[in-house]
Design a protein around this motif. Structure first.
Motif, short mmCIF file in Angstrom:
data_model
loop_
_atom_site.label_atom_id
_atom_site.label_comp_id
_atom_site.label_asym_id
_atom_site.label_seq_id
_atom_site.Cartn_x
_atom_site.Cartn_y
_atom_site.Cartn_z
N GLY A 150 0.55 4.22 -2.73
CA GLY A 150 0.31 5.58 -2.51
C GLY A 150 1.27 6.62 -2.89
O GLY A 150 0.90 7.66 -3.11
N SER A 151 2.47 6.07 -2.88
CA SER A 151 3.79 6.91 -3.31
C SER A 151 3.32 7.11 -4.80
O SER A 151 3.49 8.24 -5.45
CB SER A 151 4.99 6.28 -3.31
OG SER A 151 5.33 5.93 -1.53
N TYR A 198 0.90 -1.36 -0.02
CA TYR A 198 -0.10 0.01 0.16
C TYR A 198 0.89 1.31 0.10
O TYR A 198 0.65 2.20 -0.55
CB TYR A 198 -0.91 -0.06 1.17
CG TYR A 198 -2.01 -1.28 1.11
CD1 TYR A 198 -2.95 -0.77 -0.02
CD2 TYR A 198 -2.04 -2.17 1.88
CE1 TYR A 198 -3.95 -1.94 0.16
CE2 TYR A 198 -3.04 -2.97 1.90
CZ TYR A 198 -4.08 -3.17 0.96
OH TYR A 198 -4.81 -4.03 0.73
N TRP A 199 1.95 1.14 0.63
CA TRP A 199 2.98 2.62 0.65
C TRP A 199 3.27 2.64 -0.59
O TRP A 199 3.41 3.72 -1.07
CB TRP A 199 3.99 1.84 1.63
CG TRP A 199 5.24 2.93 1.93
CD1 TRP A 199 5.03 4.20 2.62
CD2 TRP A 199 6.27 3.00 1.05
NE1 TRP A 199 5.99 4.90 2.38
CE2 TRP A 199 7.02 4.34 1.37
CE3 TRP A 199 7.04 2.51 0.00
CZ2 TRP A 199 8.24 4.77 1.11
CZ3 TRP A 199 8.01 2.91 -0.30
CH2 TRP A 199 8.74 4.09 0.13
N LEU A 200 3.66 1.66 -1.46
CA LEU A 200 4.18 1.71 -2.82
C LEU A 200 3.13 2.52 -3.91
O LEU A 200 3.25 3.23 -4.61
CB LEU A 200 4.62 0.40 -3.39
CG LEU A 200 5.26 0.51 -4.99
CD1 LEU A 200 6.40 1.49 -5.01
CD2 LEU A 200 5.52 -0.87 -5.32
#
Length: 133
Positions: free
Chosen positions: A6-7, A2-4
């Motif tokens: 979102g980025s 999810y971090w990727l």
């Protein structure tokens, strides 16, 4: 994961914002130049050979510099309409046209325009074909 994702979304948003901020300025200047180009085309229609792309691409910016191509005798035909030349005069133009290198034809056409000489209608297509070759 999810971090990727979102980025990537933040990066995409940043690119979209930058395009909107800076892209509109270049689009506005493009539209302005296009409208000024059409206005200048309308104002110079009386002294143009009809090959706008040739003059704009190959020397419209050097309007104060007239180059001769061993064709000084053609100055006698300044101001004559392009479709009113007799056959012997068309042959004079044709002789000059085919005596030069193909790379010089575009400059010659611009030179004629700057000097107020209309290229005979019969030769315009021949000259443009030489430029394209």
């Amino acid at each position: 994961m999810y971090w990727l994702l979102g980025s990537l979304m933040v990066l995409g948003l940043a690119v979209w914002i930058a395009t909107r901020l800076f892209g509109n300025k270049s689009a506005a200047s493009f539209d302005t130049s296009a409208s000024s180009r059409s206005a200048s085309t309308a104002s110079r229609s009386a002294d143009c050979c009809g090959a706008h792309a040739v003059c704009e691409r190959y020397g419209r910016k050097n309007i104060n510099i007239v180059e001769y191509y061993d064709d000084e005798h053609l100055d006698a035909y300044r101001g004559i309409a392009d479709d009113t030349y007799p056959d012997d005069v068309v042959e004079e133009f044709r002789e000059v046209l085919y005596s030069m290198l193909a790379k010089d034809v575009s400059g010659w056409m611009c030179s004629l325009t700057f000097r107020g000489i209309n290229l005979p209608t019969q030769l315009r297509d021949e000259a443009l074909m030489l430029i394209d070759s």
